[in-house]
Design a protein around this motif. Structure first.
Motif, PDB file in Angstrom:
ATOM      1  N   TRP A 122      39.228 -13.158  18.028  1.00 16.31           N
ATOM      2  CA  TRP A 122      39.572 -11.831  18.537  1.00 16.31           C
ATOM      3  C   TRP A 122      38.360 -11.055  19.024  1.00 16.31           C
ATOM      4  O   TRP A 122      38.389 -10.469  20.101  1.00 16.31           O
ATOM      5  N   GLY A 123      37.302 -11.006  18.250  1.00 17.66           N
ATOM      6  CA  GLY A 123      36.118 -10.259  18.664  1.00 17.66           C
ATOM      7  C   GLY A 123      35.482 -10.854  19.900  1.00 17.66           C
ATOM      8  O   GLY A 123      35.020 -10.127  20.794  1.00 17.66           O
ATOM      9  N   LEU A 124      35.454 -12.166  19.973  1.00 20.60           N
ATOM     10  CA  LEU A 124      34.892 -12.841  21.139  1.00 20.60           C
ATOM     11  C   LEU A 124      35.739 -12.581  22.375  1.00 20.60           C
ATOM     12  O   LEU A 124      35.210 -12.421  23.483  1.00 20.60           O
ATOM     13  N   VAL A 144      42.715  -5.795  25.596  1.00 26.22           N
ATOM     14  CA  VAL A 144      43.643  -4.900  24.901  1.00 26.22           C
ATOM     15  C   VAL A 144      44.453  -5.626  23.835  1.00 26.22           C
ATOM     16  O   VAL A 144      44.586  -5.143  22.699  1.00 26.22           O
ATOM     17  N   PHE A 145      44.983  -6.795  24.148  1.00 25.88           N
ATOM     18  CA  PHE A 145      45.854  -7.480  23.186  1.00 25.88           C
ATOM     19  C   PHE A 145      45.118  -7.983  21.939  1.00 25.88           C
ATOM     20  O   PHE A 145      45.607  -7.794  20.821  1.00 25.88           O
ATOM     21  N   PRO A 146      43.951  -8.602  22.057  1.00 25.39           N
ATOM     22  CA  PRO A 146      43.214  -8.910  20.819  1.00 25.39           C
ATOM     23  C   PRO A 146      42.783  -7.649  20.078  1.00 25.39           C
ATOM     24  O   PRO A 146      42.718  -7.634  18.847  1.00 25.39           O
ATOM     25  N   GLY A 147      42.508  -6.567  20.813  1.00 22.52           N
ATOM     26  CA  GLY A 147      42.174  -5.301  20.159  1.00 22.52           C
ATOM     27  C   GLY A 147      43.340  -4.768  19.346  1.00 22.52           C
ATOM     28  O   GLY A 147      43.164  -4.262  18.231  1.00 22.52           O
ATOM     29  N   ILE A 148      44.543  -4.885  19.895  1.00 19.16           N
ATOM     30  CA  ILE A 148      45.736  -4.457  19.163  1.00 19.16           C
ATOM     31  C   ILE A 148      45.926  -5.311  17.909  1.00 19.16           C
ATOM     32  O   ILE A 148      46.281  -4.803  16.842  1.00 19.16           O
ATOM     33  N   VAL A 175      43.968  -4.686  10.456  1.00 16.04           N
ATOM     34  CA  VAL A 175      43.117  -3.855   9.595  1.00 16.04           C
ATOM     35  C   VAL A 175      43.921  -2.697   8.997  1.00 16.04           C
ATOM     36  O   VAL A 175      43.818  -2.419   7.792  1.00 16.04           O
ATOM     37  N   ILE A 176      44.720  -2.029   9.813  1.00 21.40           N
ATOM     38  CA  ILE A 176      45.515  -0.910   9.313  1.00 21.40           C
ATOM     39  C   ILE A 176      46.510  -1.382   8.264  1.00 21.40           C
ATOM     40  O   ILE A 176      46.680  -0.753   7.209  1.00 21.40           O
ATOM     41  N   SER A 177      47.177  -2.499   8.520  1.00 21.23           N
ATOM     42  CA  SER A 177      48.184  -3.008   7.580  1.00 21.23           C
ATOM     43  C   SER A 177      47.549  -3.399   6.254  1.00 21.23           C
ATOM     44  O   SER A 177      48.073  -3.079   5.179  1.00 21.23           O
TER      45      SER A 177
END
Length: 270
Positions: A222-224, A241-245, A251-253
């Motif tokens: 994801w970060g890459l 955008v999609f890996p950011g989501i 993280v939120i969950s």
């Protein structure tokens, strides 16, 4: 727990269940090869053929996001688990050690805690070099101090607890009483904290990978993926955008579940 909190908890657990499925069984969700390139399909917008569009090499972004969960979440989980184990051992020893050893250990721990976790991880991985293993080691080292402090505090409290004193009076050897009655209690407290720490570790993994200090291309992570899409946000926003989501939701969950469990644990103690 109020109805709104229960609904939030249920939503967080549902998201984590989906992420876990992505990490363990990516082929069930994404059938396309995340490494297959097709220059003719490069930078295609989201469509029925490619739900999340394609990247600069024509690779399916949806498949890469799904397959990337295993590395992003896996490294975060591994780092958190190792940090809990090391923190438990060091903190428990400091909790029962003589005062000079305890003081020296906690002063070193305080120095590490004075710096942000991400900065510590950044320095460590910069020294060790890029790569998934070094990334896990760096995030582990950065996360250890908070578990050491909690383990020490819990150890000092449980050693003086009535059920531990009762075990000693009944003739249970000190080591046996410590491993049976103290360590499990300390580990329980660390486990609750770890549910929150998982989100922080995943975020640190993504951040370091974004800086080029984690897995390298063409590995889906994801970060890459965020790093690869930052220069084409204006024309191909979907790449980043999609890996950011995915990172944000994970993280939120994890944080919601962790904070809820901690609140419940504190409620039982009060």
């Amino acid at each position: 727990m109020s109805f709104s909190r229960r609904m939030l908890m249920a939503a967080a657990l549902l998201v984590l269940a989906v992420i876990a499925t992505m990490a363990l069984f990516p082929q069930l969700i994404a059938t396309a090869d995340p490494l297959r390139t097709d220059v003719r399909s490069a930078l295609e917008a989201p469509s029925a053929a490619h739900l999340f569009g394609t990247d600069q090499s024509g690779r399916d972004v949806f498949s890469r996001v799904v397959h990337g969960a295993g590395r992003s979440v896996g490294i975060g989980l591994l780092a958190t688990a190792l940090a809990v184990i090391v923190g438990l051992i060091v903190g428990a020893i400091a909790g029962i050690a003589p005062r000079p050893l305890d003081a020296a250990t906690m002063r070193i721990n305080d120095v590490l805690m004075a710096f942000p976790e991400f900065l510590v991880a950044l320095v460590v991985v910069a020294i060790l070099g890029p790569g998934a293993i070094n990334l896990a080691i760096a995030v582990t080292i950065a996360a250890i101090p908070v578990y050491v402090r909690l383990a020490r505090v819990q150890t000092r409290q449980l050693v003086l607890a009535e059920h531990v004193e009762a075990a000693r009076i009944l003739g249970v050897p000190r080591v046996q009483a410590f491993t049976r009655h103290v360590i499990p209690g300390v580990l329980g407290s660390l486990s609750v904290l770890a549910t929150i720490g998982i989100g922080s570790s995943i975020l640190a993994v993504a951040g370091l990978s974004f800086l080029g200090l984690g897995p390298t291309e063409p590995v889906p992570e994801w970060g890459l993926m965020l790093s690869g899409g930052r220069n084409v946000l204006g024309t191909a926003w979907w790449i980043a955008v999609f890996p950011g989501i995915a990172i944000t939701l994970t993280v939120i969950s994890a944080t919601v579940v962790g904070r809820t469990l901690r609140a419940q644990a504190e409620g039982r103690l009060s």
